[in-house]
Design a protein around this motif. Structure first.
Motif, PDB file in Angstrom:
ATOM      1  N   THR A  65      -6.900 -14.775   4.648  1.00 43.46           N
ATOM      2  CA  THR A  65      -8.365 -14.076   4.987  1.00 43.46           C
ATOM      3  C   THR A  65      -8.730 -13.849   3.731  1.00 43.46           C
ATOM      4  O   THR A  65      -8.402 -13.636   2.508  1.00 43.46           O
ATOM      5  N   PRO A  66     -10.388 -13.926   3.742  1.00 45.56           N
ATOM      6  CA  PRO A  66     -11.068 -13.716   2.543  1.00 45.56           C
ATOM      7  C   PRO A  66     -11.160 -12.195   2.358  1.00 45.56           C
ATOM      8  O   PRO A  66     -11.605 -11.995   1.053  1.00 45.56           O
ATOM      9  N   ILE A  67     -10.392 -11.361   3.149  1.00 46.06           N
ATOM     10  CA  ILE A  67     -10.837  -9.946   2.760  1.00 46.06           C
ATOM     11  C   ILE A  67      -9.617  -9.369   2.305  1.00 46.06           C
ATOM     12  O   ILE A  67      -8.279  -9.751   2.592  1.00 46.06           O
ATOM     13  N   HIS A  68      -9.632  -8.393   1.295  1.00 45.27           N
ATOM     14  CA  HIS A  68      -8.596  -7.979   0.569  1.00 45.27           C
ATOM     15  C   HIS A  68      -8.067  -6.629   1.278  1.00 45.27           C
ATOM     16  O   HIS A  68      -6.881  -6.225   0.937  1.00 45.27           O
ATOM     17  N   ALA A  69      -9.035  -5.851   1.852  1.00 49.81           N
ATOM     18  CA  ALA A  69      -8.717  -4.507   2.399  1.00 49.81           C
ATOM     19  C   ALA A  69      -9.931  -4.209   3.465  1.00 49.81           C
ATOM     20  O   ALA A  69     -11.009  -4.782   3.320  1.00 49.81           O
ATOM     21  N   ILE A  70      -9.548  -3.482   4.576  1.00 47.32           N
ATOM     22  CA  ILE A  70     -10.647  -3.130   5.518  1.00 47.32           C
ATOM     23  C   ILE A  70     -10.659  -1.594   5.420  1.00 47.32           C
ATOM     24  O   ILE A  70      -9.545  -0.797   5.414  1.00 47.32           O
ATOM     25  N   ILE A  71     -11.835  -1.295   5.343  1.00 46.54           N
ATOM     26  CA  ILE A  71     -12.077   0.358   5.546  1.00 46.54           C
ATOM     27  C   ILE A  71     -12.783   0.647   6.946  1.00 46.54           C
ATOM     28  O   ILE A  71     -13.798   0.278   7.115  1.00 46.54           O
ATOM     29  N   GLY A  72     -11.839   1.461   7.624  1.00 46.06           N
ATOM     30  CA  GLY A  72     -12.496   1.800   9.019  1.00 46.06           C
ATOM     31  C   GLY A  72     -11.301   1.855   9.906  1.00 46.06           C
ATOM     32  O   GLY A  72     -10.227   1.750   9.402  1.00 46.06           O
ATOM     33  N   VAL A  95      -8.804   1.397  -3.179  1.00 50.92           N
ATOM     34  CA  VAL A  95      -8.607   0.035  -3.488  1.00 50.92           C
ATOM     35  C   VAL A  95      -9.065  -0.640  -4.531  1.00 50.92           C
ATOM     36  O   VAL A  95      -8.343  -1.386  -5.206  1.00 50.92           O
ATOM     37  N   ALA A  96     -10.039   0.015  -5.326  1.00 51.12           N
ATOM     38  CA  ALA A  96     -10.210  -0.359  -6.831  1.00 51.12           C
ATOM     39  C   ALA A  96      -9.011  -0.061  -7.548  1.00 51.12           C
ATOM     40  O   ALA A  96      -8.781  -0.999  -8.612  1.00 51.12           O
ATOM     41  N   TYR A  97      -8.608   1.103  -7.391  1.00 49.86           N
ATOM     42  CA  TYR A  97      -7.313   1.304  -8.338  1.00 49.86           C
ATOM     43  C   TYR A  97      -6.292   0.389  -8.181  1.00 49.86           C
ATOM     44  O   TYR A  97      -5.504   0.087  -9.010  1.00 49.86           O
ATOM     45  N   LEU A 113      -1.374  -0.143  -2.884  1.00 49.19           N
ATOM     46  CA  LEU A 113      -1.773   1.167  -2.352  1.00 49.19           C
ATOM     47  C   LEU A 113      -0.922   2.386  -2.208  1.00 49.19           C
ATOM     48  O   LEU A 113      -1.274   3.691  -2.503  1.00 49.19           O
ATOM     49  N   LYS A 114       0.353   2.060  -1.776  1.00 48.66           N
ATOM     50  CA  LYS A 114       1.189   2.947  -2.085  1.00 48.66           C
ATOM     51  C   LYS A 114       1.667   3.688  -3.227  1.00 48.66           C
ATOM     52  O   LYS A 114       1.888   4.777  -3.211  1.00 48.66           O
ATOM     53  N   LYS A 115       1.255   3.410  -4.066  1.00 48.32           N
ATOM     54  CA  LYS A 115       1.525   3.705  -5.544  1.00 48.32           C
ATOM     55  C   LYS A 115       0.126   4.351  -6.355  1.00 48.32           C
ATOM     56  O   LYS A 115       0.394   4.919  -7.524  1.00 48.32           O
ATOM     57  N   VAL A 116      -0.858   4.171  -5.467  1.00 48.80           N
ATOM     58  CA  VAL A 116      -2.078   4.726  -6.115  1.00 48.80           C
ATOM     59  C   VAL A 116      -1.957   6.166  -6.102  1.00 48.80           C
ATOM     60  O   VAL A 116      -1.551   6.898  -5.521  1.00 48.80           O
ATOM     61  N   ASN A 117      -2.477   6.778  -7.502  1.00 49.76           N
ATOM     62  CA  ASN A 117      -2.584   8.130  -7.893  1.00 49.76           C
ATOM     63  C   ASN A 117      -3.462   8.521  -8.718  1.00 49.76           C
ATOM     64  O   ASN A 117      -3.301   8.092 -10.059  1.00 49.76           O
ATOM     65  N   PHE A 118      -4.550   8.953  -8.159  1.00 47.20           N
ATOM     66  CA  PHE A 118      -6.060   9.134  -9.386  1.00 47.20           C
ATOM     67  C   PHE A 118      -6.427  10.118  -8.735  1.00 47.20           C
ATOM     68  O   PHE A 118      -6.260  10.810  -7.737  1.00 47.20           O
ATOM     69  N   THR A 119      -7.471  10.375  -9.794  1.00 48.14           N
ATOM     70  CA  THR A 119      -8.377  11.549  -9.428  1.00 48.14           C
ATOM     71  C   THR A 119      -9.830  11.258  -9.558  1.00 48.14           C
ATOM     72  O   THR A 119     -10.526  10.602 -10.491  1.00 48.14           O
TER      73      THR A 119
END
Length: 840
Positions: free
Chosen positions: A138-145, A391-393, A422-428
């Motif tokens: 798929t050309p999509i890396h993530a879907i928001i919705g 997604v960006a992180y 995504l499971k590992k993201v932790n940011f502010t």
């Protein structure tokens, strides 16, 4: 479902042959509503429009595409926030230095059919070059919705086999927490598990135990309501009715409204999505159903689209949970100007766009929002902001980006890698605080409690009146300020919603057969039981020395009852006891002053004085039965009574024997008096008394009487009495007295025909008759008399028998001494005797 399976068949299931398969789109190409090219593409699906119109099916020509209408400002702002965030990340270049993010945003029209079409489009792309082969990627890396749980379930199940991560800003259904079914699902909102529990806490905190429940007939409503019902049951809340409907089921909606109208619950928990709530409020307004306290959920509680001049009177004072409101700096200015200048498709005329994309007719309904000044009609826009940054992180981690060297753009990112990152993201983020996903892919539950209030200018505000924070300790999670709440209908007083009013202290709850536990009758606690709190399930038994007060709300010390010296009965009995003592003393004084007269000397004056002494003791021993029982008084009263009465009866028995012996001695040749002279008389009295003393000693040694609190006869008071200890000992004492009295009576009866002047037997017979009658009637009276009356009966028997002996034996002699002294001569007594003897 068949459409979905058919679409899946377009992708060859075997990856080995994927590269040899030509890609071909079936049907019309579905174009995104908003799009932008980039090195990395984020897909998105939102219900920008909420109504879908089906074309006519004549089966003679190709069906026209589905048409959508009725713009939903909420989802439109979410789409705008995604665009704003992507532009912000691309513009600052710090997070992904040399990588640009693109997006493709599709409109689902708020229907499951269009959602399926949009999902397939966002995963596939739009066009293929002639002869292009399928890559299987798929050309999509993530879907928001999506924004609703039901459509998010469809989205996640569709993308799940391809491991494409889905991040929802608002889908709260707890069903999505199942990592086995939805391993690639994430959300920047929390699970409705926490909201359902918070709803139960809110209802319980406000004292509402009888509520109605309405929910959407979809995953969001069904799962949420199920969790609320479980939590409500644990909190002791009863639900009068549970009804549900879906937005297309108009007949069910009318039944729901009818149920709410006929219900007795004044509070209704509405676990519905925005679209169902819009229809429900409309019907409530049409039927003018007011006065219901609506408790809402995050799906609709802050939606201003529900506020119209025709509906606010129904919804005024609504209360519910909302996600915390976070304003993103610069977003309002962006949606007012920059968006329409740069991101709105009809503002682009660069010639590279296809004719289909430039068909501005599909955007005409969106243009009416161009001058709409409100930032966002609900509070989920910041969640989209967080989702894009998540997604960006994740991309920054996968592309190994650094500030100096940039990102490795040539790296191929697999969907599984994106899920792990995504499971590992932790940011502010600067707007909204720390962002991370828990083990279920959700965020920490943090809600505001909002209240619909109308300002003086007529505008409606969602005023925060409390909060729920699942990250805090249990006793600090929920806070509510009821003083600032405006209730249903604009009332300042909290409405009541109970099946049965609270049972006051002194009563207990008794369930009504066939009805919920919140419906009950209030039963007065039985005597001796109390309940000192409202809505007590059981009455508590008072301790042994306590009894319930009149209201059955408190245990008070029982009244202690015993025959005291201060009460009327005690005073009367003491009076008669002392009166008997005084009379006996006077008789003794009289006899002592006339001790040398024949009538005193006759029949052994020594026994007469001993009898008078024993009668004094009998009168005095009755006083030991009065007063508070103690260990010593209990032992003294029964033994003193037994010994003094035996001494008394022994003297009477001795006098009776003397009378018989005296007349036997007058017969020729009889010397019987030498066998029963004064010494023998004294010894007989001593012997009879010693036997009783022995019985009493054995009684006191083996099982003596003791003070006893009788709480059986009277429940409301304590009877202080002397327990007999050994019942056999008590009846042995009485039996021995009865035996001596019976012997005395028989002997006196036999001597009744002897000459009158010397004959005391007749008076002794009468006294013994009274004595026996008193003590025979004493037995049933003693057994049946309650409490202190038992003691009074025993004292009465002692006094009655004592007075009987005193008056029957000594009254005739006192009469002669005082009023007929001429008869108190030896000649008179002897003359009468001789005359009587001669006649015989």
């Amino acid at each position: 479902m068949f459409f979905f399976l058919y679409k899946l068949l377009l992708f060859h299931p075997l990856n080995a042959n994927a590269e040899n398969t030509l890609c071909r789109m079936m049907g019309d190409t579905k174009y995104p509503l908003f799009s932008k090219e980039g090195d990395i593409t984020i897909g998105s699906v939102f219900a920008v429009r909420s109504k879908e119109t089906l074309p006519s099916f004549v089966f003679t020509q190709k069906p026209q595409p589905l048409s959508c209408s009725s713009v939903t400002l909420r989802d439109f702002r979410l789409a705008q926030m995604l665009i704003f965030t992507v532009d912000e990340i691309n513009r600052n270049g710090i997070l992904l230095p040399n990588v640009s993010i693109g997006y493709k945003i599709y409109d689902t029209c708020g229907s499951r059919l269009s959602s399926m079409s949009a999902i397939m489009a966002v995963m596939n792309g739009q066009e293929f070059a002639a002869g292009q082969r399928c890559s299987g990627k798929t050309p999509i890396h993530a879907i928001i919705g999506e924004t609703e749980s039901a459509t998010t379930v469809i989205l996640s199940r569709t993308t799940g086999p391809f491991k494409i991560p889905v991040i929802s800003p608002s889908a709260g259904c707890d069903c999505l927490s199942n990592r086995k079914d939805f391993p690639a699902f994430f959300r920047t909102t929390s699970s409705d598990y926490h909201q359902s529990r918070a709803l139960a806490l809110l209802v319980k905190h406000l004292g509402w135990t009888w509520v109605g429940a309405v929910n959407s007939d979809n995953d969001y409503g069904n799962y949420g309501m199920e969790m609320f019902l479980n939590a409500a049951k644990k909190e002791g809340i009863c639900v009068e009715y549970t009804v549900k409907f879906y937005r297309t089921e108009y007949e069910k909606l009318k039944k729901v409204v009818k149920t709410m109208k006929q219900g007795t619950a004044n509070v209704v928990v509405a676990f519905v999505s925005f679209f169902e709530m819009e229809l429900l409020v409309e019907q409530l307004s049409i039927q003018n159903i007011t006065g219901l306290q609506i408790v809402g959920v995050v799906g609709w509680i802050t939606s201003k689209a529900l506020i119209t001049p025709n509906t606010f009177h129904v919804m005024k004072g609504s209360l519910g949970f909302a996600v915390s409101k976070i304003s993103v700096e610069g977003f309002l200015d962006y949606v007012m100007k920059s968006f329409w200048d740069t991101a709105f498709p009809c503002s682009q005329r660069d010639g590279n766009l296809s004719q289909a994309e430039l068909n501005c007719s599909r955007y005409q309904d969106l243009l009416v929002l161009k001058n709409y000044t409100e930032e966002a009609p609900d509070r989920y826009t910041s969640n989209v902001y967080k989702a894009v940054y998540a997604v960006a992180y994740a991309l920054r981690s996968l592309l190994k980006c650094t500030e100096q060297g940039g990102c490795e753009k040539n790296l191929i990112i697999q969907p599984q890698q994106m899920v792990k990152a995504l499971k590992k993201v932790n940011f502010t983020v600067k707007f909204g605080g720390r962002v991370w996903f828990d083990g279920t892919g959700g965020a920490v539950a943090q809600y505001e409690v909002v209240n619909w209030q109308q300002d003086s200018d007529g505008s409606v505000q969602f005023k925060a009146v409390g909060y729920f924070d699942a990250s805090l300790p249990p006793d600090q999670r929920f806070v509510l300020n009821t003083e600032n709440i405006i209730w249903a209908g604009g009332q300042l007083q909290k409405p009541s919603s109970v099946c049965t009013e609270s049972c006051p202290p002194g009563t207990r709850k008794a369930g009504q057969k066939g009805r919920p536990v919140c419906c009950y009758d209030c039963i007065q606690c039985a005597d001796g039981e109390i309940s000192n709190e409202t809505d007590s399930n059981n009455c508590m038994q008072c301790p042994e020395d306590y009894w319930s007060n009149t209201e059955n709300t408190d245990c008070v010390l029982k009244a202690v009852e015993f025959l005291s010296f201060t009460e009327v009965m005690g005073i009367v009995l003491v009076f008669f006891s002392l009166f008997g003592v005084v009379i006996t003393v006077l008789v003794t004084v009289l006899f002592y002053s006339k001790k040398d007269t024949p009538i005193v000397k006759a029949n052994n004056s020594e026994l007469s004085f001993l009898l008078l002494f024993s009668l004094i003791l009998c009168f005095l021993c009755s006083i030991t039965f009065i007063g508070r029982p103690t260990a010593w008084s209990c032992m003294l009263r029964h033994t003193a009574f037994g010994i003094t009465f035996v001494l008394c009866i022994s003297c009477v028995l001795g006098k009776t024997i003397v009378v018989l012996m005296a007349f036997k001695a007058t017969l020729p040749g009889s010397n019987v008096m030498k066998w029963f002279g004064p010494l023998q008389q004294r010894l007989s009295v001593l012997a009879f008394t010693l036997i009783q003393i022995l019985i009493c000693v054995l009684w006191l040694t083996i099982s003596p009487p003791f003070p006893y609190k009788n709480v059986i006869y009277y429940k409301e008071k304590i009877i202080l009495e002397c327990s007999l200890g050994s019942t056999f000992g008590f009846w042995a004492v009485l039996g021995y007295i009865g035996l001596l009295a019976l012997m005395c009576f028989i002997l006196a009866f036999l001597a009744r025909t002897l000459p009158d002047n010397f004959n005391e037997a007749k008076f002794i017979t009468f006294s013994m008759l009274i004595f026996c009658a008193v003590w025979i009637t004493f037995i049933p009276a003693y057994i049946s008399s309650p409490g202190k009356l038992t003691v009074a009966v025993e004292i009465f028997a002692i006094l009655a028998s004592s007075f009987g002996l005193l008056f029957c034996i000594f009254a005739p002699k006192c009469y002669i001494i005082l009023f007929n002294p001429e008869q108190n001569t030896k000649q008179h007594l002897m003359g009468k005797h001789n005359s009587s003897h001669t006649k015989k």
